[in-house]
Design a protein around this motif. Sequence first.
Motif, PDB file in Angstrom:
ATOM      1  N   TYR A  86       0.813  -1.219   0.000  1.00  0.00           N
ATOM      2  CA  TYR A  86       0.000   0.000   0.000  1.00  0.00           C
ATOM      3  C   TYR A  86       0.844   1.266   0.000  1.00  0.00           C
ATOM      4  O   TYR A  86       0.515   2.237  -0.670  1.00  0.00           O
ATOM      5  N   PHE A  87       1.944   1.265   0.767  1.00  0.00           N
ATOM      6  CA  PHE A  87       2.711   2.501   0.980  1.00  0.00           C
ATOM      7  C   PHE A  87       3.902   2.648   0.038  1.00  0.00           C
ATOM      8  O   PHE A  87       4.672   3.592   0.155  1.00  0.00           O
ATOM      9  N   GLN A  88       4.091   1.682  -0.844  1.00  0.00           N
ATOM     10  CA  GLN A  88       5.325   1.702  -1.636  1.00  0.00           C
ATOM     11  C   GLN A  88       5.264   2.660  -2.818  1.00  0.00           C
ATOM     12  O   GLN A  88       4.209   2.913  -3.401  1.00  0.00           O
TER      13      GLN A  88
ATOM     14  N   ILE B 184      -4.083  -3.585  -0.869  1.00  0.00           N
ATOM     15  CA  ILE B 184      -4.589  -2.766   0.243  1.00  0.00           C
ATOM     16  C   ILE B 184      -3.792  -3.038   1.511  1.00  0.00           C
ATOM     17  O   ILE B 184      -4.045  -2.424   2.539  1.00  0.00           O
ATOM     18  N   THR B 185      -2.865  -3.954   1.447  1.00  0.00           N
ATOM     19  CA  THR B 185      -2.019  -4.271   2.596  1.00  0.00           C
ATOM     20  C   THR B 185      -0.641  -3.626   2.428  1.00  0.00           C
ATOM     21  O   THR B 185      -0.159  -3.455   1.313  1.00  0.00           O
ATOM     22  N   GLY B 186      -0.028  -3.308   3.553  1.00  0.00           N
ATOM     23  CA  GLY B 186       1.340  -2.803   3.511  1.00  0.00           C
ATOM     24  C   GLY B 186       2.327  -3.912   3.146  1.00  0.00           C
ATOM     25  O   GLY B 186       1.950  -4.949   2.612  1.00  0.00           O
ATOM     26  N   GLY B 187       3.609  -3.666   3.457  1.00  0.00           N
ATOM     27  CA  GLY B 187       4.618  -4.670   3.129  1.00  0.00           C
ATOM     28  C   GLY B 187       5.306  -4.369   1.815  1.00  0.00           C
ATOM     29  O   GLY B 187       5.176  -3.252   1.281  1.00  0.00           O
ATOM     30  N   GLY B 188       6.023  -5.361   1.308  1.00  0.00           N
ATOM     31  CA  GLY B 188       6.917  -5.138   0.183  1.00  0.00           C
ATOM     32  C   GLY B 188       6.377  -5.608  -1.155  1.00  0.00           C
ATOM     33  O   GLY B 188       5.292  -6.176  -1.253  1.00  0.00           O
TER      34      GLY B 188
ATOM     35  N   ASN C 187       6.968 -10.489   9.299  1.00  0.00           N
ATOM     36  CA  ASN C 187       5.958 -11.075   8.407  1.00  0.00           C
ATOM     37  C   ASN C 187       6.529 -12.056   7.388  1.00  0.00           C
ATOM     38  O   ASN C 187       5.978 -12.208   6.315  1.00  0.00           O
TER      39      ASN C 187
ATOM     40  N   ASN D 171       4.212 -12.245   3.828  1.00  0.00           N
ATOM     41  CA  ASN D 171       2.824 -12.130   4.251  1.00  0.00           C
ATOM     42  C   ASN D 171       2.484 -10.682   4.584  1.00  0.00           C
ATOM     43  O   ASN D 171       3.359  -9.922   4.989  1.00  0.00           O
ATOM     44  N   ALA D 172       1.213 -10.329   4.431  1.00  0.00           N
ATOM     45  CA  ALA D 172       0.792  -8.962   4.739  1.00  0.00           C
ATOM     46  C   ALA D 172      -0.661  -8.983   5.176  1.00  0.00           C
ATOM     47  O   ALA D 172      -1.455  -9.772   4.653  1.00  0.00           O
ATOM     48  N   GLN D 173      -0.994  -8.143   6.142  1.00  0.00           N
ATOM     49  CA  GLN D 173      -2.398  -8.119   6.562  1.00  0.00           C
ATOM     50  C   GLN D 173      -2.912  -6.716   6.763  1.00  0.00           C
ATOM     51  O   GLN D 173      -2.155  -5.761   6.958  1.00  0.00           O
ATOM     52  N   THR D 174      -4.223  -6.620   6.696  1.00  0.00           N
ATOM     53  CA  THR D 174      -4.909  -5.386   7.037  1.00  0.00           C
ATOM     54  C   THR D 174      -6.068  -5.730   7.959  1.00  0.00           C
ATOM     55  O   THR D 174      -6.531  -6.878   7.999  1.00  0.00           O
TER      56      THR D 174
ATOM     57  N   LYS E  34      11.306  -2.143   9.031  1.00  0.00           N
ATOM     58  CA  LYS E  34      11.044  -2.049   7.606  1.00  0.00           C
ATOM     59  C   LYS E  34      11.771  -0.856   6.994  1.00  0.00           C
ATOM     60  O   LYS E  34      12.415  -0.081   7.690  1.00  0.00           O
TER      61      LYS E  34
ATOM     62  N   ILE F 155       5.740  10.075   1.867  1.00  0.00           N
ATOM     63  CA  ILE F 155       6.353   9.005   2.660  1.00  0.00           C
ATOM     64  C   ILE F 155       5.984   7.670   2.028  1.00  0.00           C
ATOM     65  O   ILE F 155       4.808   7.399   1.765  1.00  0.00           O
ATOM     66  N   THR F 156       6.999   6.870   1.768  1.00  0.00           N
ATOM     67  CA  THR F 156       6.752   5.565   1.148  1.00  0.00           C
ATOM     68  C   THR F 156       7.582   4.499   1.862  1.00  0.00           C
ATOM     69  O   THR F 156       8.455   4.819   2.668  1.00  0.00           O
ATOM     70  N   GLY F 157       7.304   3.237   1.553  1.00  0.00           N
ATOM     71  CA  GLY F 157       8.096   2.166   2.147  1.00  0.00           C
ATOM     72  C   GLY F 157       7.305   0.881   2.302  1.00  0.00           C
ATOM     73  O   GLY F 157       6.145   0.804   1.899  1.00  0.00           O
ATOM     74  N   ASP F 158       7.960  -0.128   2.891  1.00  0.00           N
ATOM     75  CA  ASP F 158       7.287  -1.431   3.023  1.00  0.00           C
ATOM     76  C   ASP F 158       6.871  -1.707   4.472  1.00  0.00           C
ATOM     77  O   ASP F 158       6.709  -2.842   4.881  1.00  0.00           O
ATOM     78  N   PHE F 159       6.656  -0.639   5.224  1.00  0.00           N
ATOM     79  CA  PHE F 159       6.198  -0.758   6.613  1.00  0.00           C
ATOM     80  C   PHE F 159       4.688  -1.034   6.638  1.00  0.00           C
ATOM     81  O   PHE F 159       4.025  -1.091   5.602  1.00  0.00           O
ATOM     82  N   PHE F 160       4.160  -1.181   7.862  1.00  0.00           N
ATOM     83  CA  PHE F 160       2.719  -1.375   8.045  1.00  0.00           C
ATOM     84  C   PHE F 160       2.170  -0.269   8.936  1.00  0.00           C
ATOM     85  O   PHE F 160       2.774   0.065   9.966  1.00  0.00           O
ATOM     86  N   MET F 161       1.049   0.280   8.523  1.00  0.00           N
ATOM     87  CA  MET F 161       0.346   1.305   9.295  1.00  0.00           C
ATOM     88  C   MET F 161      -1.140   0.982   9.215  1.00  0.00           C
ATOM     89  O   MET F 161      -1.673   0.790   8.132  1.00  0.00           O
ATOM     90  N   HIS F 162      -1.760   0.871  10.392  1.00  0.00           N
ATOM     91  CA  HIS F 162      -3.193   0.533  10.424  1.00  0.00           C
ATOM     92  C   HIS F 162      -3.956   1.653  11.127  1.00  0.00           C
ATOM     93  O   HIS F 162      -3.585   1.983  12.255  1.00  0.00           O
TER      94      HIS F 162
ATOM     95  N   GLU G 172      -4.499   2.004   6.976  1.00  0.00           N
ATOM     96  CA  GLU G 172      -3.535   2.403   5.953  1.00  0.00           C
ATOM     97  C   GLU G 172      -3.750   3.832   5.448  1.00  0.00           C
ATOM     98  O   GLU G 172      -2.808   4.541   5.125  1.00  0.00           O
TER      99      GLU G 172
END
Lengths: 254, 92
Positions: free
Chosen positions: A51-53, A75-79, A134, A146-149, B12, B30-37, B39
Amino acid sequence: MDDWRLIDMRIEDASTQMAIDEAIAYARVSERNPNTIRLYRWNPSAVSVGYFQSILNEVDIDACKKFGFDIIRRITGGGAVFHDYNGEITYSLIAPDDDPKIPRDIVSSYKLICGCLIDGLKELGVESEFKPINDIIAGGRKISGNAQTRRYGVILQHGTVLVDCDVNKIFSVLKVSGVKISDKAIKSAEERVTSIRKYLGKDVSFEEGRNALIKGFENRLNIQLNPGELTDYEKTLVTQFKKKYQSNEWVYQR
Amino acid sequence: MKRIEYKVPDGKLVAAEAEAINGVLTKIKITGDFFMHPESTIKDLEDTLKGKQVAKLEKIINNFFDKSNIQLIGVSATDFLHVIKLSLADSS
């Protein structure tokens, strides 16, 4: 023992796969659809980014177009992940986030669900372990990401189990952060990634992989998986969500 | 505006593209492969930071994460601040 639904080994393109995962999660807001495990493969092969990449920093768009691979944002974060039609099984798990089987704590829930995959891999003879946050590693190398939301009142976790890995293909479509794509980079990446076939040094079919993963989910979660289909409402949602996943506005938003 | 990456130890990757004019943050991604809930909060964070004084970023970021029900995994409020500062230092 609880009954969960199994949506078994559907082969679809990227936007359909991501739309199905989100549709099952969203449907829970207004209908009692069953807790669900999906197993699936991506055709054509695809690259998904978290999601954030930053898509332009993670994906070689021209290479994907040349190979005919789909590009999608999750819709999930991660790589970023290369979903090779010939090299991986993807799973997803969707259940209410207050389900007694699912830890509220996110990292603990990764551990539990990755435990299902670890049990499945063990069925095949692959000894693996959870590597927080993960990942799952076998012989020190990554075999599953793995990735979750958590949204719509559910937990949605999806991830990949490598059955085979074509490192050259992976690094022709994914950009490696801070490292130029050179033989050296590929060699070191090769040492970081493994697959069921590579680990065991023998051919293992997708059918065998599927069967083992199903056992892993059933045993670890103490559930019975019953083959099922999407509800009519979920199918309607899939059509709607697909439009989002196909749009440049979504895919190239970051 | 250059993109600066930062790998969080045991966490991450987080990257920032930031620009400031006269001490005011004018651009931030801001970008990256982290997790934020959840999102979608990332957009709220960027919108909150835009137009604010760089000298006050630390306080604003900490407030942002203190007041809301946001979960960060593989990255922290401090890491966001760190990578934004790196990006600003690089482009100044």
